[in-house]
Motif scaffolding. Sequence first.
Motif, PDB file in Angstrom:
ATOM      1  N   ARG A 194       0.830  -1.211   0.000  1.00 14.45           N
ATOM      2  CA  ARG A 194       0.000   0.000   0.000  1.00 14.45           C
ATOM      3  C   ARG A 194       0.862   1.258   0.000  1.00 14.45           C
ATOM      4  O   ARG A 194       0.555   2.241  -0.686  1.00 14.45           O
ATOM      5  CB  ARG A 194      -0.915   0.005   1.225  1.00 14.45           C
ATOM      6  CG  ARG A 194      -2.153  -0.858   1.094  1.00 14.45           C
ATOM      7  CD  ARG A 194      -3.131  -0.559   2.208  1.00 14.45           C
ATOM      8  NE  ARG A 194      -4.369  -1.287   2.068  1.00 14.45           N
ATOM      9  CZ  ARG A 194      -5.441  -1.099   2.838  1.00 14.45           C
ATOM     10  NH1 ARG A 194      -5.402  -0.202   3.809  1.00 14.45           N
ATOM     11  NH2 ARG A 194      -6.541  -1.798   2.645  1.00 14.45           N
ATOM     12  N   ALA A 195       1.920   1.238   0.794  1.00 13.74           N
ATOM     13  CA  ALA A 195       2.806   2.402   0.856  1.00 13.74           C
ATOM     14  C   ALA A 195       3.494   2.638  -0.485  1.00 13.74           C
ATOM     15  O   ALA A 195       3.671   3.783  -0.915  1.00 13.74           O
ATOM     16  CB  ALA A 195       3.839   2.210   1.959  1.00 13.74           C
ATOM     17  N   SER A 198       0.870   4.033  -3.006  1.00 11.91           N
ATOM     18  CA  SER A 198       0.465   5.413  -2.720  1.00 11.91           C
ATOM     19  C   SER A 198       1.596   6.412  -2.927  1.00 11.91           C
ATOM     20  O   SER A 198       1.356   7.616  -2.929  1.00 11.91           O
ATOM     21  CB  SER A 198      -0.042   5.515  -1.280  1.00 11.91           C
ATOM     22  OG  SER A 198       0.999   5.224  -0.354  1.00 11.91           O
ATOM     23  N   LYS A 200       4.097   6.810  -0.837  1.00  5.78           N
ATOM     24  CA  LYS A 200       4.711   7.204   0.430  1.00  5.78           C
ATOM     25  C   LYS A 200       6.110   6.617   0.576  1.00  5.78           C
ATOM     26  O   LYS A 200       6.966   7.196   1.236  1.00  5.78           O
ATOM     27  CB  LYS A 200       3.828   6.755   1.594  1.00  5.78           C
ATOM     28  CG  LYS A 200       2.492   7.469   1.674  1.00  5.78           C
ATOM     29  CD  LYS A 200       1.685   6.985   2.863  1.00  5.78           C
ATOM     30  CE  LYS A 200       0.352   7.712   2.954  1.00  5.78           C
ATOM     31  NZ  LYS A 200      -0.454   7.237   4.113  1.00  5.78           N
ATOM     32  N   VAL A 201       6.321   5.472  -0.033  1.00  9.13           N
ATOM     33  CA  VAL A 201       7.624   4.814  -0.009  1.00  9.13           C
ATOM     34  C   VAL A 201       8.063   4.586  -1.449  1.00  9.13           C
ATOM     35  O   VAL A 201       7.277   4.104  -2.275  1.00  9.13           O
ATOM     36  CB  VAL A 201       7.558   3.469   0.747  1.00  9.13           C
ATOM     37  CG1 VAL A 201       8.909   2.767   0.708  1.00  9.13           C
ATOM     38  CG2 VAL A 201       7.112   3.690   2.184  1.00  9.13           C
TER      39      VAL A 201
END
Length: 264
Positions: A194-195, A198, A200-201
């Motif tokens: 998920r990260a 998205s 974020k990572v």
Amino acid sequence: MSLNRAPSQLPQAFHLVRQILSESTAAQGLTTKELVKEALKIYQSENPNHDATRLQASSSTVAESSTKGQGKGKGKGSNVLSVGKKEKGVNVIPEGHPFVSTSYLKSQILARLSSQSLLIKSPSHPSSSSSSGSSGKPTFVWRLNNPKQSNLSTPSWDYPSHWDSLISGEKTPGQTYYEYKQNQLERREEEKQRALDSGKVLRTERQIWEWDGRKDGLTTNMERSHLNKRRREKRPLKERRNLLAYERLIGVNGNEERMEKQVL
């Protein structure tokens, strides 16, 4: 007393730890000594005929015997104190109790519950008045753990059912440990994905190469490393501009084909 005990006593020990910590009003938690103290209170209430003074008498006898071996001797012209062999401590936990001994409680019972995240072990923070007389040795407390879990498609771990499986003896600590770790591994993988999705990572080079959603025509930093600095810096913008033009072209051709089918 032997430390080997029947497997049926483990569920009793787990149940006792959970009962004591759930009924405790201590905000920080309970130390191992406090756990033993509360367990002995419960044991004495359930076994009123138990002689609680017998262990105290035994401990005082050991203390007296340890002092009898002390005496003065001479060594290299100076007085030295000869001390007898150190006596083994007295176990304050009664025979047949699920905790067996304080050391067994720490190394086998509490350690197993902590490894499965059912308990939290943290350093205690005594008040200023009580810390003045402390010896400086760190003290740790135990408390029940029921952490918040993120909302994922992978089912969250049911900690109350985890406790029930151990207490009822339905599953061994090894079985619950394996199932718990497997669930946590799957949830971590989903959170990681998920990260990445998205943004974020950022994905590593290898993750980009293995990514199913990678678009053709876009290269990575490593794949552009053979270019000189000027071309390497301008290549990402050029690749995305070409990809956008290609997608627009495909979109126009697709619309024309759909219109022709409607006319026919």
